[in-house]
Enzyme design. Structure first.
Site, PDB file in Angstrom:
ATOM      1  N   LEU A   1       4.790 -42.521 -69.418  1.00  0.00           N
ATOM      2  CA  LEU A   1       4.488 -43.104 -68.266  1.00  0.00           C
ATOM      3  C   LEU A   1       3.108 -43.215 -67.918  1.00  0.00           C
ATOM      4  O   LEU A   1       2.202 -42.373 -68.577  1.00  0.00           O
ATOM      5  CB  LEU A   1       5.030 -42.079 -67.115  1.00  0.00           C
ATOM      6  CG  LEU A   1       6.514 -41.673 -66.876  1.00  0.00           C
ATOM      7  CD1 LEU A   1       6.805 -40.407 -66.198  1.00  0.00           C
ATOM      8  CD2 LEU A   1       7.444 -42.864 -66.479  1.00  0.00           C
ATOM      9  N   ASP A   2       2.736 -44.216 -67.228  1.00  0.00           N
ATOM     10  CA  ASP A   2       1.414 -44.450 -66.734  1.00  0.00           C
ATOM     11  C   ASP A   2       0.785 -43.219 -66.316  1.00  0.00           C
ATOM     12  O   ASP A   2       1.516 -42.486 -65.378  1.00  0.00           O
ATOM     13  CB  ASP A   2       1.065 -45.875 -65.964  1.00  0.00           C
ATOM     14  CG  ASP A   2       1.633 -46.942 -66.816  1.00  0.00           C
ATOM     15  OD1 ASP A   2       1.592 -46.964 -68.104  1.00  0.00           O
ATOM     16  OD2 ASP A   2       2.279 -47.902 -65.975  1.00  0.00           O
ATOM     17  N   LYS A   3      -0.536 -43.095 -66.233  1.00  0.00           N
ATOM     18  CA  LYS A   3      -1.406 -41.901 -65.446  1.00  0.00           C
ATOM     19  C   LYS A   3      -0.920 -41.835 -64.108  1.00  0.00           C
ATOM     20  O   LYS A   3      -0.516 -40.745 -63.754  1.00  0.00           O
ATOM     21  CB  LYS A   3      -2.813 -42.302 -65.647  1.00  0.00           C
ATOM     22  CG  LYS A   3      -3.486 -41.219 -64.988  1.00  0.00           C
ATOM     23  CD  LYS A   3      -4.942 -41.758 -65.011  1.00  0.00           C
ATOM     24  CE  LYS A   3      -6.118 -40.695 -63.925  1.00  0.00           C
ATOM     25  NZ  LYS A   3      -7.340 -41.040 -63.851  1.00  0.00           N
TER      26      LYS A   3
ATOM     27  N   ARG B   1       5.548 -52.754 -63.007  1.00  0.00           N
ATOM     28  CA  ARG B   1       4.510 -53.208 -62.281  1.00  0.00           C
ATOM     29  C   ARG B   1       4.231 -54.665 -62.357  1.00  0.00           C
ATOM     30  O   ARG B   1       3.976 -55.614 -61.489  1.00  0.00           O
ATOM     31  CB  ARG B   1       3.234 -52.375 -62.919  1.00  0.00           C
ATOM     32  CG  ARG B   1       3.280 -50.912 -62.388  1.00  0.00           C
ATOM     33  CD  ARG B   1       2.264 -50.236 -63.272  1.00  0.00           C
ATOM     34  NE  ARG B   1       1.183 -50.267 -62.668  1.00  0.00           N
ATOM     35  CZ  ARG B   1      -0.067 -50.055 -63.576  1.00  0.00           C
ATOM     36  NH1 ARG B   1      -0.141 -49.120 -64.640  1.00  0.00           N
ATOM     37  NH2 ARG B   1      -1.398 -50.309 -62.976  1.00  0.00           N
TER      38      ARG B   1
END
Length: 303
Positions: free
Chosen positions: A137-139, A237
């Site tokens: 997962l992205d930050k 996104r």
């Protein structure tokens, strides 16, 4: 070490071998596949090749996944929200702001550092910097991810990602009122040709499919649920921006004028897969984190 085999099909004819093998080994990066090729862990019809070799229909590709190098990362005593654990896997609810694995600029405080403190038995397939990490997962994306404790579990889970039997459902807050209740975004994603730090919908990108459902629409925002059919970098996104509804707070793909959220308002809420060893169906769900609930409450007061 087990030798893997693949016979090149008609649709793979003239594909670069590093790209083809990266597609066959979704749990590892293309650069890591290139390192296998450079170190002669990959052969075509019994002979080593270069990373830019163009595959021919009928070629026999054989490759060995090398054992991970000794781990040099230092475990760190960071609290984890562990939703489930057994001898084969962990399911973790990652907080917003935590980086999953070490990278340039993030040498400490990652999920991997925390996992190494919690347990020493993690799979080595994804290399020494990413032990146990099957998907990421992205930050600033919070939520659920599954971690493999050994290589067999990792391989089985990675196969589910490839076969699309692992289901990942997200919730997001996006800009704009979406007029319809649900939809499917089918648009290929690749590296943005102008801005290499971004991904974008591009003609020669990899297949990417996102299903979405509107949970509640407001005059200027929509609360949506998204389910990934594929798992491209920044997929939700990029896709939400593509249809004109970028995620609130997204510094990379969203507008400058947005609600203060310290990063994209995106949460991996549900995770479904088959246990890699017992084959039993597994289903995990989390509540929306406080930051997400507070923004929803704020928007509800506006309208």
């Amino acid at each position: 070490m087990t030798k893997n085999k693949y016979i090149v099909r008609e649709e793979d004819h003239k594909s670069r071998i590093d790209k083809l093998l990266a597609d066959q080994n979704r749990e590892v990066s293309r650069s890591r596949v290139q390192s296998w090729i450079a170190e002669a862990y990959v052969t075509v019809n019994g002979e080593p090749v270069k990373a830019n070799y163009k595959c021919q229909q009928g070629d026999l590709i054989e490759w060995i996944i090398p054992k991970a190098e000794p781990l040099s990362l230092v475990p760190e005593a960071i609290a984890l929200d562990i939703v489930y654990e057994d001898k084969d896997i962990l399911v973790v609810n990652k907080p917003k702001g935590m980086v999953v694995h070490p990278s340039a600029g993030h040498q400490h405080g990652t999920l991997v550092h925390a996992l190494l403190y919690h347990c020493t038995d993690l799979s080595g397939i994804n290399g020494v910097e990413r032990p146990g990490i099957v998907h990421r997962l992205d930050k600033d994306t919070s939520g659920l991810l599954v971690v493999a404790k050994h290589d067999e579990a990792h391989q089985q889970l990675a196969e589910q990602l490839v076969k699309k039997t692992m289901k990942r459902t997200y919730q997001a807050l996006v800009h704009g009122e979406i007029a319809h209740e649900k939809g499917m975004i089918e648009a290929p994603i690749g590296r943005d040709p102008k801005y290499r730090q971004k991904m974008s919908v591009v003609e020669n990108g990899k297949e990417a499919v996102t299903h979405f459902r509107v949970l509640r629409a407001y005059p200027d925002y929509s609360h949506v649920e998204c389910q990934l059919e594929t798992g491209r970098t920044h997929q939700i996104r990029v896709h939400m921006k593509y249809i004109g509804h970028p995620i609130v707070g997204d510094p990379k793909y969203g507008p400058r004028k947005t609600l203060q959220a310290n990063g994209q308002v995106l949460h991996a809420k549900e995770l479904r897969f088959y246990h890699p060893i017992s084959k039993q169906p597994m289903h995990f769900s989390t509540d929306l984190p406080a930051y997400f609930q507070e923004l929803l409450a704020y928007i509800q007061k506006l309208y």
